[in-house]
Enzyme design. Sequence first.
Site, mmCIF file in Angstrom:
data_model
loop_
_atom_site.group_PDB
_atom_site.id
_atom_site.type_symbol
_atom_site.label_atom_id
_atom_site.label_comp_id
_atom_site.label_asym_id
_atom_site.label_seq_id
_atom_site.Cartn_x
_atom_site.Cartn_y
_atom_site.Cartn_z
ATOM 1 C CE1 TYR A 14 -4.091 -1.041 -0.558
ATOM 2 C CE2 TYR A 14 -4.688 -0.220 1.603
ATOM 3 C CZ TYR A 14 -5.047 -0.756 0.392
ATOM 4 O OH TYR A 14 -6.367 -1.009 0.145
ATOM 5 C CE LYS A 61 5.820 -17.745 1.243
ATOM 6 N NZ LYS A 61 5.847 -19.146 1.594
ATOM 7 C CG ASP A 84 3.054 -20.750 2.459
ATOM 8 O OD1 ASP A 84 3.160 -20.379 3.644
ATOM 9 O OD2 ASP A 84 3.947 -21.391 1.884
ATOM 10 C CG ASP A 122 -5.897 -7.332 -0.775
ATOM 11 O OD1 ASP A 122 -7.112 -7.226 -0.538
ATOM 12 O OD2 ASP A 122 -5.368 -6.929 -1.818
#
Length: 425
Positions: free
Chosen positions: A161, A231, A288, A312
Amino acid sequence: MSHEYEKVDVPENGEPITLAEGSDDEIDVPENPIVPIIHGDGIGQDVAPAAQRVLEAAADATGRSIAWMRLYAGESARERYDENLPEDTVRAIDEHRVAIKGPLTTPVGSGFRSLNVALRQTLDFYANVRPTFYLQGVPSPMKAPEEMDMVTFRENTEDVYAGIEWEQGTEEVEQVREFVEEEMGFDETMHDGPIGIGLKPISETGSKRLVRKAIDYALEHDREKVTLVHKGNIMKFTEGQFGTWGMEVAEEEYPDEEVFAAPDSLWETEDEVDIPEDAVMVEERLADAMLQWIQLRTDEFDVLAMPNLNGDYISDAAGAQIGGLGIAPGANFGDGRLLAEPVHGSAPKRAGQDMANPTAMILSGRMMLEYLGWTDAADLVRDAVEETISGGKVTYDLERQLEGVEKVSTSEFADEIVDTVERLS
Ligand code: NAP
């Protein structure tokens, strides 16, 4: 507070919400607060008035009132002000602290930045919060959709963003490439030829304040667990550091009996950890794996805190499990401020036809009522929405997935909920 606006009036039958004395995060709410509202573009013109009626009914049923202050952004602002996001709108939301908005259209490739992103960043609404829970009667692709009861906290100001990107073919992107390859030593990393490059900043300030908001929410709402989703196995110094900073907040800023920072949670399972009774556990999980766990082990998750891009994906995936866009509510939190807004956009092909589902906007308003401390009114709204849907009165989007239900318009659906609010109160 300034009461001077160029083209909007401050309602005389309400009082402003203010910061509580001596606090930079707690608000002081009168019984008749002034609440700015932007109806928004497209289906905003259908769902926002419907939500207004339901929220008014719930306030009224619990002995309060809402003095709406109508503001303009997007198309309605272009008509009145000849600009997309007038100063009146930004300042009124800033000064009145708690507001609600419908969706705003972002024309693709027309050169103006998303108004939603602009509003969130200008007023530092740094946490996008989406509760994801199942309402009886809503169609779902899952076998046990009622197991879903999560609240996602998505960082709203940095990561992707922040929008730091350089376009292929420009002088700037070649300067960045040269700097990265020659000065920073990544000389074998990028392919030759045209390339686009983006930066992904994740800061201590941005990460810690988001995780703090998520933990505070968990404590206030009797939640059991906060999961930091990142992640970090691949992006160690951004995503991984988000996890490290988040765990620092859990370890250093709360007493052990209130908040328990699970050690090595990325690699250990929960039953190997000894958790103090009644403490909120804070753990880390990889993004994930999380995307499959929200489907396969739905009931194990509670509050999630994530950098922007993970948030998101994961909040949309979670929303899909409990009925999708017409249902999914949201709100943006800053310090001592809130801007409620549904997850969906302006759905232009459904606009102005009194057919869109106002549930997402109504439930966003319910988050606003909760933030005002009006829990009784908030519960009333949820119960009335659920009773209406499970009673078989639904808008077109749900009707096409269900059998034996009655299709109603946006305004008829709102009428039904208002009647139910009155009956339940
Ligand atoms: P969208 O407006 O969310 O709509 C996509 C589809 O989802 C609709 O065509 C409709 O499907 C369904 N839908 C969404 N909201 C619904 C509701 N309340 N009731 C029933 N069905 C609903 O997504 P989009 O078409 O990608 O985006 C349109 C514009 O909105 C874009 O300019 C985008 O930038 C903007 N946007 C704004 C926000 C925001 O203001 N926060 C958020 C997202 C997108 P069917 O037609 O199949 O029934």
